[in-house]
Enzyme design. Structure first.
Site, short mmCIF file in Angstrom:
data_model
loop_
_atom_site.label_atom_id
_atom_site.label_comp_id
_atom_site.label_asym_id
_atom_site.label_seq_id
_atom_site.Cartn_x
_atom_site.Cartn_y
_atom_site.Cartn_z
N ARG A 263 0.85 -1.18 0.00
CA ARG A 263 0.00 0.00 0.00
C ARG A 263 0.89 1.23 0.00
O ARG A 263 1.91 1.29 0.68
CB ARG A 263 -0.93 0.02 1.23
CG ARG A 263 -2.07 -0.99 1.17
CD ARG A 263 -3.07 -0.62 0.09
NE ARG A 263 -4.21 -1.54 0.03
CZ ARG A 263 -4.30 -2.58 -0.78
NH1 ARG A 263 -3.28 -2.86 -1.60
NH2 ARG A 263 -5.37 -3.35 -0.78
N GLU A 292 -3.70 7.29 -6.18
CA GLU A 292 -3.67 6.56 -7.45
C GLU A 292 -4.81 7.04 -8.35
O GLU A 292 -5.94 7.13 -7.89
CB GLU A 292 -3.77 5.06 -7.21
CG GLU A 292 -2.60 4.50 -6.41
CD GLU A 292 -2.73 3.01 -6.12
OE1 GLU A 292 -3.72 2.38 -6.59
OE2 GLU A 292 -1.86 2.46 -5.43
N HIS A 311 -0.43 0.09 -10.27
CA HIS A 311 -1.12 -0.91 -9.44
C HIS A 311 -1.60 -2.08 -10.29
O HIS A 311 -2.78 -2.43 -10.31
CB HIS A 311 -2.30 -0.28 -8.69
CG HIS A 311 -2.62 -0.99 -7.42
ND1 HIS A 311 -3.10 -0.35 -6.29
CD2 HIS A 311 -2.53 -2.31 -7.07
CE1 HIS A 311 -3.30 -1.23 -5.33
NE2 HIS A 311 -2.95 -2.43 -5.77
#
Length: 344
Positions: A263, A292, A311
């Site tokens: 994370r 993000e 991601h």
């Protein structure tokens, strides 16, 4: 008829390449009905909402609650906040919320519990995919792959005659430190790293031996000082947010690399950017960020020794289909009276 609403399905099925039949089977098997295909436009029991405004929070909690009625279960992904207001607006028939993923900090667990709604997650669906991405970062950084590619794309073909001072080394004999490495992904990374001949350090709240040959349990400071690669594998919580910042980067070798696939908020991104610019560490590979997608103003974009991916660790087609299977298992177990992976 029991009904399921997958609120932000486009976050998982953006390519429309997934088969939602397992969810249909899970919802219908409880009542002994024949499973319906998700391609059926008629009497479905699973409604997958492909509307970006749902994930973006543009719709009100009341709008969300009215999307499908009657409603008995809801599936969401981490991009969508499920606030106390949203939970309060859900009809009383909703008894289950399934997080389509591992992290569940987007859901107000206290609000769900107060309304007698169980919340489940899918903890291990992406183990192999994320572990493979970690080793992809390790392999790429060990041979300066991105830097040489960038030079070629800029027209600097002379640099192909020699690497100059760019890092280029074998992995055998090097050390990788896994912060919080006792979990499924950390354990898989340890296995892969050992296959390359690497020594593995792990740090966790437990000092008990790991039980794997070639894996040593140490404290965080020792791990940072000894590792050639430091890879983050702990969850985001009150204890880990901001865990690795300027003091931790200062403990690392100047030849070491930082990898984060866990994370974004576990790292202090500003301190990381400083460490990269000042070459106090050799480089980094990041698949997760605090915000993000990473804002264009981020100083990380000005660093030439960082690999940035959006991601993608969990986004392989097989991984996402396995995620849906895990969601279906949670639904089936809940409606059969034996809930699993409950987090509240």
């Amino acid at each position: 008829m029991s009904r399921l609403l997958f609120l932000n399905a486009e976050r998982v099925d953006w390519a429309r390449d997934l088969d939602f039949t397992p969810l249909e089977v899970a919802m219908t098997s409880v009542q002994g009905r024949q499973a319906l295909s998700n391609k059926d436009s008629g009497n479905r029991v699973v409604d997958a909402i492909y509307r970006p405004e749902v994930s973006a929070g543009i719709l009100s909690p009341q709008d969300i609650a009215a999307l499908v009625t009657p409603l008995h279960a809801v599936v969401v992904t981490k991009e969508m906040p499920v606030t106390a207001e949203t939970i309060d607006a859900l009809p009383d028939s909703v008894k289950l919320i399934v997080e389509a993923g591992t992290g569940f900090n987007n859901i107000d667990l206290d609000a769900a519990s107060s309304k007698n709604i169980k919340v489940c997650n899918v903890p291990a669906y992406s183990t192999d995919a994320v572990a493979s991405l970690v080793m992809t970062f390790v392999l790429s950084l060990s041979c300066s792959m991105q830097t040489t590619q960038r030079r070629w794309q800029s027209g600097d073909t002379d640099s192909w005659k020699g690497l100059g001072t760019l890092p280029h080394f074998e992995l055998a004999g090097k050390t990788i430190g896994l912060v919080g490495g006792r979990g499924a992904i950390g354990s898989r990374v340890a296995d892969l790293a050992r296959a390359f001949g690497m020594h593995v350090l792990i740090s966790s709240r437990s000092s008990a031996p790991c039980g794997k040959e070639g894996v040593e349990v140490v404290n965080l400071d020792d791990l940072l000082a000894r590792s050639d690669f430091v890879s983050v594998h702990c969850p985001s919580n009150a204890e880990t947010r901001g865990l690795i910042g300027a003091p931790q980067f200062a403990r690392m070798k100047t030849t070491a690399y930082l990898i984060n696939t866990a994370r974004g908020n576990i790292l202090d991104e500003s301190a990381l950017a400083d460490a990269l610019k000042n070459k106090s560490i050799a480089g980094a590979g990041l698949d997760v960020m605090v915000v993000e997608p990473l804002p264009a103003s981020s100083p990380l974009f000005q660093c030439d020794n960082v690999l940035l991916t959006p991601h993608i660790g969990w986004k392989r087609a097989e991984t996402r289909q396995r995620l849906l299977a895990g969601v279906a298992e949670n639904i089936d177990a809940f409606f059969k009276g034996s809930p699993k992976n409950v987090v509240n």
